[in-house]
Structures are given as structure tokens and as C-alpha cells.
Design a protein around this motif. Structure first.
Motif, short mmCIF file in Angstrom:
data_model
loop_
_atom_site.label_atom_id
_atom_site.label_comp_id
_atom_site.label_asym_id
_atom_site.label_seq_id
_atom_site.Cartn_x
_atom_site.Cartn_y
_atom_site.Cartn_z
N LEU B 5 7.10 -15.08 3.47
CA LEU B 5 6.20 -14.34 2.59
C LEU B 5 5.73 -13.05 3.27
N ASP B 6 5.45 -13.15 4.59
CA ASP B 6 5.06 -11.96 5.35
C ASP B 6 6.15 -10.89 5.30
N LEU B 7 7.40 -11.36 5.44
CA LEU B 7 8.53 -10.43 5.46
C LEU B 7 8.66 -9.69 4.13
N ILE B 8 8.27 -10.34 3.03
CA ILE B 8 8.32 -9.65 1.74
C ILE B 8 7.11 -8.73 1.58
N LEU B 9 5.91 -9.21 1.97
CA LEU B 9 4.68 -8.50 1.64
C LEU B 9 4.45 -7.27 2.52
N LEU B 10 4.74 -7.40 3.85
CA LEU B 10 4.39 -6.30 4.75
C LEU B 10 5.15 -5.00 4.46
N PRO B 11 6.50 -5.03 4.21
CA PRO B 11 7.14 -3.75 3.84
C PRO B 11 6.59 -3.18 2.55
N VAL B 13 3.50 -3.43 1.47
CA VAL B 13 2.21 -2.82 1.80
C VAL B 13 2.42 -1.44 2.39
N ILE B 14 3.39 -1.34 3.35
CA ILE B 14 3.63 -0.04 4.02
C ILE B 14 4.17 0.98 3.01
N ILE B 15 5.09 0.53 2.14
CA ILE B 15 5.64 1.45 1.13
C ILE B 15 4.54 1.96 0.21
N CYS B 16 3.66 1.04 -0.25
CA CYS B 16 2.57 1.45 -1.14
C CYS B 16 1.62 2.42 -0.45
N ALA B 17 1.30 2.17 0.83
CA ALA B 17 0.36 3.04 1.54
C ALA B 17 0.95 4.43 1.71
N ILE B 18 2.24 4.51 2.12
CA ILE B 18 2.85 5.82 2.32
C ILE B 18 3.00 6.55 0.99
N ALA B 19 3.37 5.82 -0.06
CA ALA B 19 3.53 6.45 -1.37
C ALA B 19 2.20 6.95 -1.91
N ALA B 20 1.11 6.23 -1.65
CA ALA B 20 -0.20 6.63 -2.18
C ALA B 20 -0.68 7.93 -1.56
N ILE B 21 -0.31 8.21 -0.29
CA ILE B 21 -0.79 9.46 0.31
C ILE B 21 0.22 10.59 0.16
N LEU B 33 -2.79 2.87 -4.95
CA LEU B 33 -3.84 2.32 -4.09
C LEU B 33 -4.29 0.95 -4.60
N GLY B 34 -4.33 0.79 -5.94
CA GLY B 34 -4.65 -0.52 -6.50
C GLY B 34 -3.59 -1.56 -6.14
N ALA B 35 -2.32 -1.14 -6.20
CA ALA B 35 -1.24 -2.06 -5.82
C ALA B 35 -1.33 -2.42 -4.34
N PHE B 36 -1.68 -1.42 -3.50
CA PHE B 36 -1.87 -1.66 -2.06
C PHE B 36 -2.98 -2.69 -1.85
N SER B 37 -4.11 -2.53 -2.59
CA SER B 37 -5.22 -3.47 -2.45
C SER B 37 -4.80 -4.88 -2.84
#
Lengths: 152, 81
Positions: B5-11, B13-21, B33-37
Motif C-alpha cells: 500500500l505504501d508503494l502505491i500511495l507514496l508516489p 503523494v509526491i506526484i500530487c505535491a509536485i503537480a500542485a505547485i 492539494l485536496g487530493a494530496f490531503s
């Protein structure tokens, strides 16, 4: 800014959904001392139901249901409940928020007095967080113009 | 901890954070940012911190997304820089 939507699906769905969101928020507040959740989360959920009212209907309708004046009263009522619980403990001779001493005025043993003390703290925090979140949302949505938004 | 589950969720999270900025549209940034949260909420629930996950779901994904959308409505939709 937010214009009234003439969409029967959104209005009906929100009218069905909002009571259940508020019931869940109250559940989270009331069960805050025994399970995950608490005053902060429950207050946020209650505020989210108000945001849904503003989104589904319009701002004057939402203010007619939950006016700014009532919101200000709730805002200070929660702080009053929190501080009064703490001061009751202080007046009975214990430390601030040391709920165990409340068994002198409640007809329960100290363990249950702690339980009810924590419960009243959660209720106070929940009421204040809800009122502050609603106030923040109204400030953002009207650009700081509180009562003029009613006349538009 | 479930590492699959970590292997699916962590990438994600990183994709959402980079895309949001990096995204130009402020409304899209808010939704990302909502998806990241929400992904962070799932990550915390998966790590056993249920109370933190609950707070993140109520505040991060619920109320603060509504606040950001309300703030985007009174400014311009696109960033200038």
C-alpha cells in the motif's frame, strides 16, 4: 459572488445530505473522548455542512438559516463552556481543568466526573471551532463585506 | 505497515505535491492539494495514526479545500508568474 444555482439535483441531494453530515459531526464530537475524533474534527464537519448550504443554495438563504449574529453568539459560547469547566475545577480547589474534583457538585464518582468534564470540554471546543470556521468561510466568500452581502 | 500500500500511495503523494505547485491554474492547484490531503490521510490511517488521519480528512481535504476555492473565486483564476 456565489449566484443561486437552478439545479434541482444539487439542491435535493444537498437537502438530503446535510442532516446526515450534521448528525455525523455531532457523533464525532460526542464520542471524542473514547474514540478517534473530538471537538476539532466534529466542529470542522459541522462547518463543512454550512459550506455545503452556501454552495447548494445562495448566501442570503444560508444567512437566513444561520445568521451572523447567531454565529457570533456560538463563537463565544464554546469558549465560555470551556473556560467555565476549567474555572469550576479551580473554584472547587483543584487545578485548572482537573476534572476529578467535579464529583463534589455532580452526583457521580471521580472517574465519571472526569468523563463528563472531558465531554463538556469537547462540546465547547466543537461549538467554537464550528463558529470560527463558518466565520472564516463567510469572510473569504464575501471579501470581508459581512452585512452588505445580504443586500445584493 | 503494509508495504504494498505504501508503494502505491507514496508516489501518488509526491506526484500530487509536485503537480500542485507547478500547475498554472489556481483552481486545479486547489483540487490537487485536496487530493494530496486525502492521500496523506490514507497514508496516516495505514500507519495506524487514526486520529491524525481523521483530522487531515476533516480539515485538510474538507474545510481548507472549500476555503481555497472561496479564495480563488475572489482573485484571478490564473497565476501571472
Amino acid at each position: 459572488m456565489i449566484t443561486p444555482l437552478e439545479n434541482i439535483i444539487i439542491k435535493t441531494l444537498c437537502r438530503l445530505l446535510i442532516p446526515f453530515i450534521q448528525l455525523f459531526g455531532l457523533y464525532v464530537i460526542v464520542h471524542g473522548h473514547g474514540s478517534p475524533g473530538g471537538g476539532f474534527q466534529g466542529g470542522c464537519i459541522l462547518a463543512a455542512s454550512f459550506v455545503l448550504v452556501v454552495v447548494a443554495f445562495d448566501l442570503p438563504e444560508a444567512k437566513r438559516r444561520f445568521s451572523e449574529k447567531l454565529n457570533n453568539i456560538f463563537c463565544s459560547l464554546g469558549v465560555f463552556i470551556y473556560a467555565w469547566t476549567g474555572w469550576m475545577c479551580l473554584l472547587l480547589g483543584a487545578n485548572f481543568l482537573d476534572y476529578g474534583i467535579l464529583n463534589k457538585i455532580l452526583p457521580v464518582n471521580p472517574v465519571m466526573a472526569r468523563y463528563y468534564g472531558m465531554f463538556s470540554i469537547e462540546v465547547g471546543v466543537g461549538i467554537t471551532v464550528m463558529a470560527i470556521m463558518v466565520s472564516l468561510f463567510l469572510d473569504l466568500v464575501t471579501g470581508g463585506k459581512h452585512e452588505e452581502a445580504l443586500d445584493e | 505497515m503494509i508495504w504494498q500500500l505504501d508503494l502505491i500511495l507514496l508516489p501518488l503523494v509526491i506526484i500530487c505535491a509536485i503537480a500542485a505547485i507547478t500547475v498554472r491554474d489556481l483552481f486545479s492547484a486547489t483540487v490537487l492539494l485536496g487530493a494530496f490531503s486525502f492521500l496523506m490521510c490514507m497514508l496516516w490511517a495505514e500507519m495506524g495514526a487514526v486520529d491524525v488521519a481523521f483530522t487531515e480528512a476533516a480539515v485538510g481535504a474538507g474545510v481548507s479545500t472549500a476555503f481555497f476555492i472561496a479564495a480563488v473565486f475572489v482573485t484571478t483564476r490564473r497565476t501571472k508568474d
